[in-house]
Design a protein around this motif. Structure first.
Motif, PDB file in Angstrom:
ATOM      1  N   UNK A   1       0.830  -1.212   0.000  1.00  0.00           N
ATOM      2  CA  UNK A   1       0.000   0.000   0.000  1.00  0.00           C
ATOM      3  C   UNK A   1       0.861   1.257   0.000  1.00  0.00           C
ATOM      4  N   UNK A   2       1.959   1.195   0.723  1.00  0.00           N
ATOM      5  CA  UNK A   2       2.838   2.356   0.851  1.00  0.00           C
ATOM      6  C   UNK A   2       3.397   2.803  -0.499  1.00  0.00           C
ATOM      7  N   UNK A   3       3.780   1.868  -1.335  1.00  0.00           N
ATOM      8  CA  UNK A   3       4.415   2.214  -2.606  1.00  0.00           C
ATOM      9  C   UNK A   3       3.445   2.251  -3.780  1.00  0.00           C
ATOM     10  N   UNK A   4       2.501   1.328  -3.812  1.00  0.00           N
ATOM     11  CA  UNK A   4       1.629   1.232  -4.989  1.00  0.00           C
ATOM     12  C   UNK A   4       0.418   2.138  -4.918  1.00  0.00           C
ATOM     13  N   UNK A   5      -0.029   2.434  -3.696  1.00  0.00           N
ATOM     14  CA  UNK A   5      -1.238   3.233  -3.539  1.00  0.00           C
ATOM     15  C   UNK A   5      -2.516   2.417  -3.593  1.00  0.00           C
ATOM     16  N   UNK A   6      -2.398   1.086  -3.628  1.00  0.00           N
ATOM     17  CA  UNK A   6      -3.576   0.221  -3.619  1.00  0.00           C
ATOM     18  C   UNK A   6      -3.514  -0.723  -2.427  1.00  0.00           C
TER      19      UNK A   6
ATOM     20  N   UNK B   1       2.826 -11.884  -8.158  1.00  0.00           N
ATOM     21  CA  UNK B   1       2.037 -10.884  -7.439  1.00  0.00           C
ATOM     22  C   UNK B   1       1.843  -9.697  -8.372  1.00  0.00           C
ATOM     23  N   UNK B   2       0.589  -9.329  -8.606  1.00  0.00           N
ATOM     24  CA  UNK B   2       0.269  -8.250  -9.538  1.00  0.00           C
ATOM     25  C   UNK B   2      -0.645  -7.235  -8.868  1.00  0.00           C
ATOM     26  N   UNK B   3      -0.303  -5.966  -8.999  1.00  0.00           N
ATOM     27  CA  UNK B   3      -1.188  -4.918  -8.499  1.00  0.00           C
ATOM     28  C   UNK B   3      -1.492  -3.932  -9.619  1.00  0.00           C
ATOM     29  N   UNK B   4      -2.507  -3.148  -9.414  1.00  0.00           N
ATOM     30  CA  UNK B   4      -2.885  -2.138 -10.403  1.00  0.00           C
ATOM     31  C   UNK B   4      -2.565  -0.741  -9.890  1.00  0.00           C
ATOM     32  N   UNK B   5      -1.484  -0.666  -9.127  1.00  0.00           N
ATOM     33  CA  UNK B   5      -1.124   0.594  -8.493  1.00  0.00           C
ATOM     34  C   UNK B   5      -0.340   1.547  -9.367  1.00  0.00           C
ATOM     35  N   UNK B   6       0.403   2.402  -8.704  1.00  0.00           N
ATOM     36  CA  UNK B   6       1.110   3.501  -9.359  1.00  0.00           C
ATOM     37  C   UNK B   6       2.177   3.048 -10.340  1.00  0.00           C
ATOM     38  N   UNK B   7       2.777   1.895 -10.108  1.00  0.00           N
ATOM     39  CA  UNK B   7       3.861   1.436 -10.954  1.00  0.00           C
ATOM     40  C   UNK B   7       5.096   2.321 -10.821  1.00  0.00           C
TER      41      UNK B   7
ATOM     42  N   UNK C   1       5.620  -0.212 -14.954  1.00  0.00           N
ATOM     43  CA  UNK C   1       5.815   1.074 -15.611  1.00  0.00           C
ATOM     44  C   UNK C   1       4.872   2.069 -14.948  1.00  0.00           C
ATOM     45  N   UNK C   2       5.258   3.329 -14.916  1.00  0.00           N
ATOM     46  CA  UNK C   2       4.441   4.334 -14.246  1.00  0.00           C
ATOM     47  C   UNK C   2       2.993   4.335 -14.750  1.00  0.00           C
ATOM     48  N   UNK C   3       2.073   4.271 -13.808  1.00  0.00           N
ATOM     49  CA  UNK C   3       0.656   4.298 -14.116  1.00  0.00           C
ATOM     50  C   UNK C   3       0.059   2.968 -14.536  1.00  0.00           C
ATOM     51  N   UNK C   4       0.882   1.927 -14.644  1.00  0.00           N
ATOM     52  CA  UNK C   4       0.399   0.650 -15.168  1.00  0.00           C
ATOM     53  C   UNK C   4       0.510  -0.504 -14.181  1.00  0.00           C
ATOM     54  N   UNK C   5       0.783  -0.224 -12.922  1.00  0.00           N
ATOM     55  CA  UNK C   5       0.878  -1.301 -11.941  1.00  0.00           C
ATOM     56  C   UNK C   5       2.200  -2.037 -12.005  1.00  0.00           C
ATOM     57  N   UNK C   6       2.289  -3.108 -11.203  1.00  0.00           N
ATOM     58  CA  UNK C   6       3.527  -3.864 -11.067  1.00  0.00           C
ATOM     59  C   UNK C   6       3.216  -5.349 -10.960  1.00  0.00           C
ATOM     60  N   UNK C   7       4.054  -6.152 -11.589  1.00  0.00           N
ATOM     61  CA  UNK C   7       3.998  -7.600 -11.431  1.00  0.00           C
ATOM     62  C   UNK C   7       5.380  -8.071 -11.008  1.00  0.00           C
ATOM     63  N   UNK C   8       5.416  -8.870  -9.948  1.00  0.00           N
ATOM     64  CA  UNK C   8       6.656  -9.477  -9.475  1.00  0.00           C
ATOM     65  C   UNK C   8       6.504 -10.982  -9.634  1.00  0.00           C
TER      66      UNK C   8
END
Length: 78
Positions: free
Chosen positions: A2-7, A25-31, A64-71
């Motif tokens: 939550x701290x980094x992604x905003x979700x 692990x995939x989020x739809x956060x800030x990226x 990538x910025x605005x596109x979330x993150x997958x690890x």
């Protein structure tokens, strides 16, 4: 997260085959731009990548910025 992604939520998938266990692990956060992370920030590099490398595994980050993150984490089975 939550701290980094905003979700507050992420999708987690764990799979395995005869040779490897994988967690994704995939989020739809800030990226972010992975290539721009300061190399002095060792949390992920040492605590995750380093430990996986020690057992023959690997970690990959797609973001990538605005596109979330997958690890993706992969560990070979003994």
């Amino acid at each position: 997260m939550r701290r980094h992604s905003g979700v507050a939520e992420a999708d987690v998938t764990v799979t395995d085959d005869d040779r490897t266990v994988r967690a994704m692990v995939t989020d739809s956060g800030a990226g972010f731009e992975p290539g721009e992370v300061d190399r002095a920030r060792l949390g992920f590099a040492e605590s995750v990548v380093g430990r996986l490398d020690a057992v023959g595994g690997r970690a990959r980050v797609f973001s990538s910025p605005g596109a979330g993150t997958t690890v993706m984490l992969e560990v070979p089975k003994p």
